[in-house]
Structure formats: structure tokens, C-alpha cells
Design a protein around this motif. Sequence first.
Motif, PDB file in Angstrom:
ATOM      1  N   VAL A 274       0.868  -1.178   0.000  1.00 47.66           N
ATOM      2  CA  VAL A 274       0.000   0.000   0.000  1.00 47.66           C
ATOM      3  C   VAL A 274       0.907   1.230   0.000  1.00 47.66           C
ATOM      4  CG1 VAL A 274      -1.742   1.333   1.242  1.00 47.66           C
ATOM      5  CG2 VAL A 274      -1.871  -1.172   1.201  1.00 47.66           C
ATOM      6  N   THR A 275       0.764   2.065  -1.014  1.00 43.75           N
ATOM      7  CA  THR A 275       1.567   3.287  -1.132  1.00 43.75           C
ATOM      8  C   THR A 275       0.982   4.373  -0.228  1.00 43.75           C
ATOM      9  OG1 THR A 275       2.150   2.756  -3.416  1.00 43.75           O
ATOM     10  CG2 THR A 275       2.430   5.044  -2.720  1.00 43.75           C
ATOM     11  N   VAL A 276       1.834   5.047   0.515  1.00 41.76           N
ATOM     12  CA  VAL A 276       1.394   6.095   1.436  1.00 41.76           C
ATOM     13  C   VAL A 276       1.737   7.462   0.851  1.00 41.76           C
ATOM     14  CG1 VAL A 276       1.639   7.071   3.750  1.00 41.76           C
ATOM     15  CG2 VAL A 276       1.674   4.579   3.424  1.00 41.76           C
ATOM     16  N   MET A 277       0.752   8.351   0.851  1.00 38.78           N
ATOM     17  CA  MET A 277       0.938   9.707   0.355  1.00 38.78           C
ATOM     18  C   MET A 277       0.504  10.720   1.406  1.00 38.78           C
ATOM     19  SD  MET A 277      -0.459   9.474  -3.567  1.00 38.78           S
ATOM     20  CE  MET A 277       0.450   8.573  -4.821  1.00 38.78           C
ATOM     21  N   ILE A 278       1.137  11.883   1.391  1.00 38.98           N
ATOM     22  CA  ILE A 278       0.800  12.976   2.306  1.00 38.98           C
ATOM     23  C   ILE A 278       0.237  14.138   1.486  1.00 38.98           C
ATOM     24  CG2 ILE A 278       1.656  14.546   4.077  1.00 38.98           C
ATOM     25  CD1 ILE A 278       1.793  11.509   4.767  1.00 38.98           C
ATOM     26  N   MET A 279      -0.876  14.686   1.941  1.00 41.18           N
ATOM     27  CA  MET A 279      -1.483  15.810   1.238  1.00 41.18           C
ATOM     28  C   MET A 279      -2.005  16.800   2.291  1.00 41.18           C
ATOM     29  SD  MET A 279      -4.416  15.756  -1.730  1.00 41.18           S
ATOM     30  CE  MET A 279      -3.443  14.653  -2.754  1.00 41.18           C
ATOM     31  N   GLU A 285       8.197  23.287   6.503  1.00 38.22           N
ATOM     32  CA  GLU A 285       9.499  22.618   6.434  1.00 38.22           C
ATOM     33  C   GLU A 285       9.584  21.533   7.501  1.00 38.22           C
ATOM     34  OE1 GLU A 285      14.282  23.691   6.738  1.00 38.22           O
ATOM     35  OE2 GLU A 285      12.785  25.296   6.664  1.00 38.22           O
ATOM     36  N   LEU A 286       8.954  21.794   8.643  1.00 36.13           N
ATOM     37  CA  LEU A 286       8.955  20.814   9.730  1.00 36.13           C
ATOM     38  C   LEU A 286       8.262  19.528   9.304  1.00 36.13           C
ATOM     39  CD1 LEU A 286       8.183  21.727  13.440  1.00 36.13           C
ATOM     40  CD2 LEU A 286       7.353  19.604  12.439  1.00 36.13           C
ATOM     41  N   VAL A 287       7.110  19.677   8.626  1.00 39.50           N
ATOM     42  CA  VAL A 287       6.382  18.511   8.129  1.00 39.50           C
ATOM     43  C   VAL A 287       7.216  17.778   7.091  1.00 39.50           C
ATOM     44  CG1 VAL A 287       4.373  17.761   6.804  1.00 39.50           C
ATOM     45  CG2 VAL A 287       4.097  19.434   8.647  1.00 39.50           C
ATOM     46  N   ALA A 288       7.845  18.533   6.196  1.00 36.07           N
ATOM     47  CA  ALA A 288       8.671  17.915   5.156  1.00 36.07           C
ATOM     48  C   ALA A 288       9.781  17.068   5.761  1.00 36.07           C
ATOM     49  CB  ALA A 288       9.255  19.000   4.254  1.00 36.07           C
ATOM     50  N   LYS A 289      10.382  17.575   6.842  1.00 36.61           N
ATOM     51  CA  LYS A 289      11.474  16.830   7.492  1.00 36.61           C
ATOM     52  C   LYS A 289      10.950  15.558   8.153  1.00 36.61           C
ATOM     53  CE  LYS A 289      14.665  20.673   8.367  1.00 36.61           C
ATOM     54  NZ  LYS A 289      15.726  20.102   7.508  1.00 36.61           N
ATOM     55  N   ARG A 290       9.767  15.634   8.762  1.00 34.07           N
ATOM     56  CA  ARG A 290       9.193  14.445   9.403  1.00 34.07           C
ATOM     57  C   ARG A 290       8.877  13.365   8.362  1.00 34.07           C
ATOM     58  NH1 ARG A 290       9.329  10.528  12.757  1.00 34.07           N
ATOM     59  NH2 ARG A 290       7.305   9.596  13.281  1.00 34.07           N
ATOM     60  N   MET A 291       8.342  13.768   7.227  1.00 35.95           N
ATOM     61  CA  MET A 291       7.996  12.798   6.192  1.00 35.95           C
ATOM     62  C   MET A 291       9.258  12.200   5.547  1.00 35.95           C
ATOM     63  SD  MET A 291       4.961  12.799   6.777  1.00 35.95           S
ATOM     64  CE  MET A 291       4.070  13.884   7.883  1.00 35.95           C
ATOM     65  N   GLU A 292      10.308  13.012   5.489  1.00 34.15           N
ATOM     66  CA  GLU A 292      11.584  12.494   4.999  1.00 34.15           C
ATOM     67  C   GLU A 292      12.127  11.441   5.957  1.00 34.15           C
ATOM     68  OE1 GLU A 292      16.067  14.196   3.866  1.00 34.15           O
ATOM     69  OE2 GLU A 292      14.424  15.583   4.329  1.00 34.15           O
TER      70      GLU A 292
END
Length: 384
Positions: A274-279, A285-292
Amino acid sequence: MKSIGFIPLRKGSKGIPNKNKRKMVGRPLFTWVLGEAIFSNLDEVIVYTDDEDIISFIEKEYTWTKKVKALLRSEASASDTASTEFAMLEYAESIDFNFDAFCLLQATSPFTKTEDINTCLSKLNDDFDSALTVVNTHRFLWDKNGKPLNYNPLNRPRRQDFEGLLIENGAVYTITKEALQKRKNRLGDNVAVVEMPEDSLHEIDSETDWIVVEQLLMERQKREKESKRITHLVLDVDGVFTDGTISYTKDGEHTKGFDMRDGMGLEILRQYDVTVMIMTSENSELVAKRMEKLKLKHVFLGVKDKYTLLKNITIDLGISLSNVAYVGDDVNDLTNICSVGWSLTPNNATTVVKQHADVVLSNNSGAGAIREACNFIMNYNKRF
């Protein structure tokens, strides 16, 4: 054949203030028809408006397509006395009628579907010079003098035996370049009619109209769902990954809290293909770092029209919205909540989202809701 879609928008609205920008099922009203136009056979879609906020919104929101262009219309064409034809001709003349087909789309007709636009365009290849959308109504009509207009009261027909009347619903109009130049009108001499569902006859002129149309749209989206294997999970961030609060330091920096168990749930889910996507609507930038950190590659930040972007993603992937599970918590998630195969929401989500989600999770956001959603999807997919 080069075809242009044309959506005229005015800043002012007498009945409902800021009607075109107001959120209908969590997204600006005008984006309902704009999104459908993007996925239609139109070559270009022009949003013609005197509202610079709408122009800015479009320039930021639809960078993933080259089809949409927002233009500032003149004060004369945006006045209370100017006709829609005035705006149509003003734009057409500004590009020297460089098109073969012109398609007028009304933003106040959110029931318009891509198929309606394409059918109206196709009529221009069938010896018609124009086409419009209509609704077949089985209402009995009378004039103000008490005279019946479309039936004999002494021989009242049953509904199933009554052909009814076709009524213009004001949603879609197509016309050839030659007919527009000749008639200077949205319709030519040889007009085709394209039927749309009866719901599309509703106009949005009052707060009551708004409530009715919004409910009908949500029910329509739900009816289109199908039972399919979930291949993609799409998640909002604030109010889903986090508890919806932000902590600020004395220096103005803010922090968010994430549940480590949610991250493990997503890792396990991906092992089940199952592919996970964030929208998310926030560009953080904080969210971007967490998802990274979570090794999530499909991260979409600063998204305001989540439904149109999600629909574009599914088309590119060759899947259906019914293959998607979505977790959201607030009104900007509402169209996706009503449209995907399975929608889930944390226990502390807003009331309106909890009313329309398929599953209200027992856990709160930032406290195991995502882990619970992952377990639900894995168990659901076992039947496939």
C-alpha cells in the motif's frame, strides 16, 4: 479542433457574499467546475475574473497542469449590468478568435461533470453549431393567469407517461467560432441539447440553496464509491499526524508532536504494497522533514484543492478513487472524505467530517489514529 473553456467569475455577489470563493464541501465553489474542465477534452481553460485573490489561488494551486490560465477581466465586463456575452466576446476578440470551439462554463453549477462538457463539445461535430445542457422536468407548469402550459388538467398524465419539459440549467454551453462571431451569443442557429441529472437544476441564490446543493453533492460523491482493494493511503497532517495544536517558542519557532507508533504502522502497511501519500494545505518545512524521516516519497504540501489533485494522481496512476483510503479531520478534507473508497477520521475530528466519514476511529489524532487506520486497511484488503 482547438477548444477553449471559459469560466467567468465576478468578485461581487448579491445573494451570497463571496459566493464563488466560499467553500462548498470544503473547496471553493468555482473549483468544482474548474476541476471537471481540467479533465475534459478542452485544450485550455480560462478563468476570467476581477478577483485577484482567485487569480493568485489558481497560479499557486494548479502548477501541475498547463491547461488552466487565470486572467484579469476589465471593469466594464465585471459590472452589474454587463452580460456574460460581453465578457465572452471581450476575451474572444482579445485573442482574435483563435479557437474552433468555445465552451462557457458556469461556476455556480457544481454538478457539471467532465462527461457533460465532452458531450457538449462532441455535438459540434454532428452538424450542430452550438449545444447547451438541460434537465428533463416532470413538473406541471402554469402561467400567472391560471392557465396550464404543458398538460391538460382534465387528463392528468401519470409521471411515467409524461414526457415532461426540457429546462435550461445554465451549466454548459458550447458554440463554434463561426457561430459566435455571427450571433455574438452563447448559442447559434442549430442548437443541440444535452441532458443532465435533475439535481443540476438547483440554483445557488440563497443560504437555503447552498445547504441543499452541498448535501446533494456529498451524496452524489458517496454513491460513486465502489468496493475495491486499497492500493494507496492518503493522509492529512495537522489533526491526523498531530493533535492539531502548535507550540511556539519565545523566538517564534513552532513545534509539532508526532506519535512514533503511527510511523511504525505506516512502515508495516507499506510492506503490504500500500503506497502512502501525504497531502496537506500547510507548506511546512517541519512537516517535510518528518515525512523524509518516515521515508515517504509522495508528499504534497500547500494544497488547497485536494480533490482535484487527488483525482489527477489517480488518473496518472491508472487507478480509481475507490482504490484510495483517505484520513482527514477538517472541512478542507471533506470532498475527499466523501469520494474515496474508504475514508477514516480521528475520534477528535470536526463534527462535519465525522458525520460523513466511513469510519470514525476510536483513537484521537496524534495518539494512535493512523496506526488504527493502517490496521483497518490491512484487515480490509484481506478479502481481495
